[in-house]
Write an enzyme that holds these catalytic residues in place. Structure first.
Site, PDB file in Angstrom:
ATOM      1  N   ARG A 281     -13.527  12.373   1.407  1.00  0.00           N
ATOM      2  CA  ARG A 281     -13.879  11.992   2.426  1.00  0.00           C
ATOM      3  C   ARG A 281     -15.212  12.675   2.878  1.00  0.00           C
ATOM      4  O   ARG A 281     -15.594  13.942   2.121  1.00  0.00           O
ATOM      5  CB  ARG A 281     -13.030  12.444   3.666  1.00  0.00           C
TER       6      ARG A 281
ATOM      7  N   GLU B 262      -0.928  15.524  14.453  1.00  0.00           N
ATOM      8  CA  GLU B 262      -0.474  14.701  13.075  1.00  0.00           C
ATOM      9  C   GLU B 262       0.566  13.790  13.323  1.00  0.00           C
ATOM     10  O   GLU B 262       1.546  14.211  14.151  1.00  0.00           O
ATOM     11  CB  GLU B 262       0.305  15.737  12.260  1.00  0.00           C
TER      12      GLU B 262
ATOM     13  N   ARG C  60     -14.326  12.087   8.123  1.00  0.00           N
ATOM     14  CA  ARG C  60     -13.323  12.756   8.777  1.00  0.00           C
ATOM     15  C   ARG C  60     -14.388  13.411  10.059  1.00  0.00           C
ATOM     16  O   ARG C  60     -15.536  13.909   9.735  1.00  0.00           O
ATOM     17  CB  ARG C  60     -13.024  13.861   7.835  1.00  0.00           C
TER      18      ARG C  60
END
Length: 289
Positions: free
Chosen positions: A201, A161, A153
């Site tokens: 992540r 989004e 990330r």
């Protein structure tokens, strides 16, 4: 041989002079020393006689020193391999000692959204044979990549989004995804890892070489106008002294009307506002490689 008599049970010594006591102590010490020396010599002779001639070389100081040096070298090489050349398959396998201190080199295999991607860890890079040795190739098939990539990330930024779980996508979400895909897929990157998040992540600052320059991917995405500063009450990670640079890059993109700022509407909604409005708590949909 009887042990020397260190103390006498007779009471006649109680009134002896200091000189007499010192003399007796000296004689006792000499006797004990002689016994210990004789015993040590006996052990040494017996050991020498017990060790076969073909094994006597292993008791030489030179042999012992060489064995110690070899053991220390082997241990050092093993530690070096585990720290710098051992491949990490997934983000969950990253040691806590890496976070905030180390970087990972790898090749980007896919982009899942406008602010995250997956990379195949290639420790040591080309110097370690990745890309030119036959047994050090990055897989290209989905089956071979399954559970073998690190989900990254991008630190400090937030992209529009995409449409997930029945929710509509934000304006410029697809453009952000396309930009990051074109910028990273198939390229080698270096990721400075800071922390792991709740979605398995690793959050980090990512660099990629473009011609002769090393580019900060998050910074370049802000300049292109396809991401905003990541806004949250807690847990925001920018890396070392990068927040001010990131905010200047976002301001520059707004002034120049780059990317999503070119057609900004009065009812503009940031990615953070969008997620809060929809109650987004699940990780974004993304490819599994």
């Amino acid at each position: 041989m009887p042990w020397p008599k260190l103390w006498s049970s007779s009471t006649k010594d109680e009134g002896a002079s200091p000189e007499t006591i010192a003399t007796k102590a000296n004689r006792t010490w000499e006797s004990t020393t002689a016994i210990v020396s004789e015993a040590a010599g006996s052990v040494q002779r017996n050991t020498a006689e017990a060790v076969p001639a073909q094994f006597k070389a292993f008791t030489q100081p030179e042999t012992i020193v060489a064995a110690v040096v070899l053991s220390a070298t082997s241990f050092g090489l093993y530690r070096f391999y585990r720290s710098y050349l051992r491949r990490i398959p997934q983000a969950i396998n990253i040691s806590p000692g890496y976070l905030g201190r180390r970087s990972l080199v790898g090749q980007v295999t896919s982009v899942g959204d406008g602010d995250n991607f997956r990379m195949y860890h290639t420790p040591g890079g080309r110097l370690a044979g990745w890309g030119w040795l036959p047994w050090r190739r990055v897989p290209t098939e989905k089956k071979a990549l399954k559970d073998q990539t690190i989900h990254v990330r991008l630190a400090g930024i937030d992209a529009p989004e995409m449409a997930h779980f029945g929710r509509p996508s934000q304006p410029y979400a697809q453009e952000a995804l396309d930009w990051l895909t074109a910028y990273l897929v198939g390229r080698r990157v270096r990721t400075y890892v800071y922390k792991a998040d709740q979605y398995s992540r690793v959050v980090g600052t990512v660099y990629v070489w473009k011609k002769l320059w090393r580019r900060d991917v998050g910074l370049q995405m802000l300049k292109a106008g396809y991401a905003t500063i990541y806004e949250a009450k807690t847990g925001v990670e920018f890396g070392r002294a990068k927040e001010e640079r990131y905010r200047r890059a976002e301001w520059w993109a707004k002034v120049r009307r780059k990317g999503m700022w070119a057609g900004k509407q009065p009812d503009y909604e940031s990615p953070r506002e969008y997620k809060n409005r929809h109650g987004v708590g699940a990780p974004k949909e993304e490819t599994k490689q």
